[in-house]
Design a protein around this motif. Structure first.
Motif, PDB file in Angstrom:
ATOM      1  N   HIS A   3      39.933  40.804  36.018  1.00  0.00           N
ATOM      2  CA  HIS A   3      41.459  40.875  35.568  1.00  0.00           C
ATOM      3  C   HIS A   3      42.164  41.496  36.936  1.00  0.00           C
ATOM      4  CE1 HIS A   3      44.527  43.775  33.291  1.00  0.00           C
ATOM      5  NE2 HIS A   3      45.068  42.368  33.371  1.00  0.00           N
TER       6      HIS A   3
ATOM      7  N   THR B 123      55.768  44.388  25.523  1.00  0.00           N
ATOM      8  CA  THR B 123      56.889  43.973  26.023  1.00  0.00           C
ATOM      9  C   THR B 123      57.832  43.574  24.469  1.00  0.00           C
ATOM     10  OG1 THR B 123      55.612  42.776  27.670  1.00  0.00           O
ATOM     11  CG2 THR B 123      57.574  41.866  27.226  1.00  0.00           C
TER      12      THR B 123
ATOM     13  N   THR C 184      51.433  37.121  30.355  1.00  0.00           N
ATOM     14  CA  THR C 184      53.074  37.053  30.881  1.00  0.00           C
ATOM     15  C   THR C 184      53.906  37.691  29.516  1.00  0.00           C
ATOM     16  OG1 THR C 184      52.646  34.878  31.758  1.00  0.00           O
ATOM     17  CG2 THR C 184      54.851  35.364  31.372  1.00  0.00           C
TER      18      THR C 184
ATOM     19  N   GLY D  34      50.368  39.793  33.968  1.00  0.00           N
ATOM     20  CA  GLY D  34      51.902  39.268  33.622  1.00  0.00           C
ATOM     21  C   GLY D  34      52.740  39.698  34.998  1.00  0.00           C
TER      22      GLY D  34
ATOM     23  N   ASN E  71      43.780  46.612  27.215  1.00  0.00           N
ATOM     24  CA  ASN E  71      43.919  47.036  28.468  1.00  0.00           C
ATOM     25  C   ASN E  71      44.385  48.412  28.569  1.00  0.00           C
ATOM     26  OD1 ASN E  71      43.607  44.847  30.576  1.00  0.00           O
ATOM     27  ND2 ASN E  71      45.125  43.859  29.739  1.00  0.00           N
TER      28      ASN E  71
HETATM   29  C1  LIG Z   1      52.915  45.160  31.120  1.00  0.00           C
HETATM   30  C2  LIG Z   1      51.615  44.335  31.267  1.00  0.00           C
HETATM   31  C3  LIG Z   1      51.814  42.950  30.974  1.00  0.00           C
HETATM   32  C4  LIG Z   1      53.100  42.100  30.912  1.00  0.00           C
HETATM   33  O1  LIG Z   1      53.954  42.448  32.016  1.00  0.00           O
HETATM   34  P1  LIG Z   1      55.301  41.530  32.311  1.00  0.00           P
HETATM   35  O2  LIG Z   1      55.812  42.024  33.558  1.00  0.00           O
HETATM   36  O3  LIG Z   1      55.916  41.893  30.892  1.00  0.00           O
HETATM   37  O4  LIG Z   1      55.027  40.126  32.337  1.00  0.00           O
HETATM   38  C5  LIG Z   1      50.709  41.916  31.371  1.00  0.00           C
HETATM   39  N1  LIG Z   1      49.475  42.976  31.358  1.00  0.00           N
HETATM   40  C6  LIG Z   1      49.324  44.131  31.639  1.00  0.00           C
HETATM   41  C7  LIG Z   1      47.971  44.798  31.857  1.00  0.00           C
HETATM   42  C8  LIG Z   1      50.556  45.055  31.467  1.00  0.00           C
HETATM   43  O5  LIG Z   1      50.360  46.365  31.674  1.00  0.00           O
END
Ligand SMILES: *Cc1c(COP(=O)(O)O)cnc(C)c1O
Length: 452
Positions: free
Chosen positions: A213, A84, A305, A255, A125
Motif C-alpha cells: 500500500h 473524507t 480515492t 487516494g 489504515n
Molecule cells: C485520506 C486518505 C485517503 C483519501 O485521500 P483523498 O485525498 O481524499 O483521495 C486514502 N487513503 C488514506 C490512507 C488516507 O489517509
C-alpha cells in the motif's frame, strides 16, 4: 410592479483582472437549482445554512472513475475513504456501487461494521490502531495496513496469542517527484525500510502478507507521480516473489486525486488544472503493466480515492446576513455559514454563486462567515455581484472533508440533505440542537445553583 430596492451607486476602478485561458473573467452566474430542486425551496424547508448532497453526482462520478480504471487494468476495486465523508448515506451509496470501506480509526471501523460492511471488505489504515482495535480487525478478517514497526510487533503478539493469521499489507512511503515527500506514514522505499518490514513479516511467519500500500499525498496535480508509485510497489512485489516465491493479492495506490476545486492563489482554475480520472488511470496502469510482474501475477488494484469522488456532489447553501464596509471602504458580505462548516476554505478559493438573479453591478467583495473570529473568511476578495441581505448563495464542491472536519463552535451543525436521482429530498443528518450538545455534558452537583 413593486418598487425596486435602492442600490447605492459606486465608483469602480476599472480593473481588468488577470486574463485566464479564456480571456477576462466575467460575472458570476446564479445557481438557482441543484438537480432540478430549487435552492430557495430547500432553504425554506430545511433552514439556512444547509448542506446538500447530490446522489446522482456521487454515482456518476464513481462510475466515471471506475470506467477509467477498468478499461485499462483487469482487476480493480475502490475502497471508500471514510474520513473524507462518513455520513452513513454517502458511504452507503459508494458501498452500493461496490466500494469496500477504508478506515483510519477504531471509530470509523465500527461505523463501517454498523453500516453492514463485511469485515473482510474493510481496509484498516492509519498510525493509531489500538490493541483491541487490532484484535477485532483480525477476528473479522480485515485487511490491516501496517504503519510502523511497533504495530507489526503488536500484531505478532496478538497472532501468537490467538493462533489467528492476520491479513496484512505494509504502507510504503516513497519519492515520487512531488515534494515534500509524505514520509511520516509507513515504511520508506528508498532507504530500504520497506524491505526491512517485508523481511521481518516473512521471518516471523505469523502474518499473511497479502498486499502493498501507498498513499502519496492529497490533491496531487501530477498524474505521473502515480506511475512512479505504482512501479515502485510493483518492484517490491516482484522482489517478494523472487525472494520468497510468494505473490501478493493486491497493490493499493491510496487516494489523493485532485478534485476540480481551485487552490488559493492558483493561476488557472481547478477545472483546467486537475488531471482527469483517465490521466491517473493511464499513469497507474502503465506503472503496473510495464513492470516485471508477469501477466498471471498481476495483483488486484485497489484505489482509496476520497476527495475526487465526493467533492463535486456537495453544496453548502447559505444566506447573506449583512453587508458592510471595512475601514478602507472595501466591501464585505457576511454569510450565516463560515469556516466552522467550511474547513476547506483555508485551501480552496471556493466557488460562490448567488442563488437568484442579481444586479449587473459587481464589486470586489470579501465574504466572511458569522463567527466572532477574525480568521472566519469564506472567500477572500474577489469580484462578486452585489448581494443583498437575505439573498441566498450556493457554495459548490464542498463534499470532501467539510462534513467530517466541521466544528461545533459558537453554533450547532446544520442539516444535511440528499437529493436522490428521482429528485426526492431526504434528510440524512439532522441539525444539531442544544440538547445534542448538552446530552454529553455533566455539571457537578456543587455547580448547579447560582444566583446573580
Ligand atoms: C485520506 C486518505 C485517503 C483519501 O485521500 P483523498 O485525498 O481524499 O483521495 C486514502 N487513503 C488514506 C490512507 C488516507 O489517509
Amino acid at each position: 410592479m413593486g418598487k425596486l430596492p435602492f442600490e447605492r451607486p459606486v465608483i469602480k476602478k476599472l480593473s481588468a483582472g488577470m486574463p485566464g485561458k479564456f480571456g477576462i473573467k466575467t460575472g458570476v452566474a446564479p445557481v438557482s437549482h441543484i438537480d432540478n430542486v430549487a435552492v430557495t425551496d430547500i432553504i425554506n424547508e430545511h433552514g439556512s445554512p444547509v448542506f446538500v448532497i447530490s446522489e446522482h453526482t456521487l454515482r456518476k462520478t464513481f462510475m466515471d472513475a471506475k470506467r477509467a480504471f477498468e478499461t485499462r487494468y483487469p482487476k480493480v476495486r475502490f475502497a471508500w475513504s471514510y474520513k473524507t465523508n462518513y455520513l452513513n448515506a454517502v458511504c452507503s451509496v459508494f458501498h452500493q456501487e461496490g466500494a469496500w470501506a477504508e478506515v483510519v480509526s477504531g471509530f470509523e471501523y465500527e461505523k463501517a461494521l454498523a453500516l453492514g460492511v463485511d469485515g473482510q471488505n474493510i481496509i484498516f489504515n492509519g498510525p493509531e490502531k489500538t490493541y483491541p482495535d487490532l484484535v477485532r480487525a483480525i477476528d473479522q478478517g480485515s485487511l490491516i495496513h501496517i504503519d510502523h514497526f511497533d504495530e507489526m510487533y503488536m500484531l505478532n503478539e496478538i497472532a501468537g496469542e490467538t493462533a489467528k493469521r492476520p491479513r496484512v499489507a505494509i504502507r510504503v512511503n516513497m519519492d515520487t517527484g512531488v515534494y515534500p515527500v509524505w514520509d511520516r506514514f509507513g515504511f520508506n522505499y528508498e532507504n530500504g525500510e520497506a524491505w526491512d518490514a517485508i523481511n521481518r513479516i516473512m521471518a516471523s511467519g505469523k502474518l499473511d502478507l497479502t498486499g502493498l500500500h501507498t498513499h502519496i499525498g492529497t490533491y496531487m496535480l501530477s498524474a505521473d507521480a502515480y506511475r512512479i508509485a505504482a512501479s515502485k510497489l510493483a518492484e517490491l512485489a516482484v522482489g517478494l516473489s523472487r525472494k520468497y516465491g510468494q505473490g501478493i493479492d493486491y497493490i493499493d495506490i491510496g487516494g489523493g486525486f485532485a478534485s476540480k476545486n481551485t487552490l488559493k492563489g492558483a493561476y488557472y482554475s481547478g477545472t483546467d488544472m486537475a488531471p482527469e480520472f483517465d490521466d491517473y488511470a493511464e499513469a497507474i496502469s502503465s506503472g503496473l503493466l510495464n513492470s516485471s510482474l508477469k501477466p498471471e501475477e498481476l495483483p488486484l488494484l485497489v484505489l482509496e480515492t476520497g476527495r475526487a469522488l465526493v467533492d463535486d456532489a456537495g453544496y453548502l447553501l447559505a444566506t447573506v446576513i449583512a453587508n458592510k464596509r471595512l475601514s478602507d471602504g472595501r466591501r464585505a458580505t457576511i454569510l450565516d455559514a463560515g469556516i466552522n462548516l467550511l474547513f476547506t476554505s483555508f485551501w480552496y478559493d471556493h466557488q460562490v454563486n448567488p442563488a437568484q438573479p442579481v444586479s449587473e453591478h459587481t464589486e470586489e467583495t470579501t465574504i466572511y462567515g458569522p463567527l466572532c473570529m477574525n480568521i472566519d473568511v469564506v472567500k477572500e476578495a474577489s469580484v462578486m455581484p452585489v448581494l443583498k441581505k437575505g439573498d441566498n448563495v450556493v457554495i459548490s464542491r464542498v463534499g470532501a472533508y467539510n462534513m467530517t472536519q466541521w466544528m461545533q463552535f459558537i453554533t450547532v451543525r446544520p442539516r444535511v440533505i440528499m437529493i436522490d436521482p428521482e429528485m426526492k429530498v431526504h434528510i440524512i443528518r439532522e441539525r444539531e440542537r442544544l440538547e445534542t450538545i448538552n446530552s454529553l455534558e455533566k455539571v457537578p452537583g456543587h455547580l448547579i445553583n447560582f444566583s446573580l
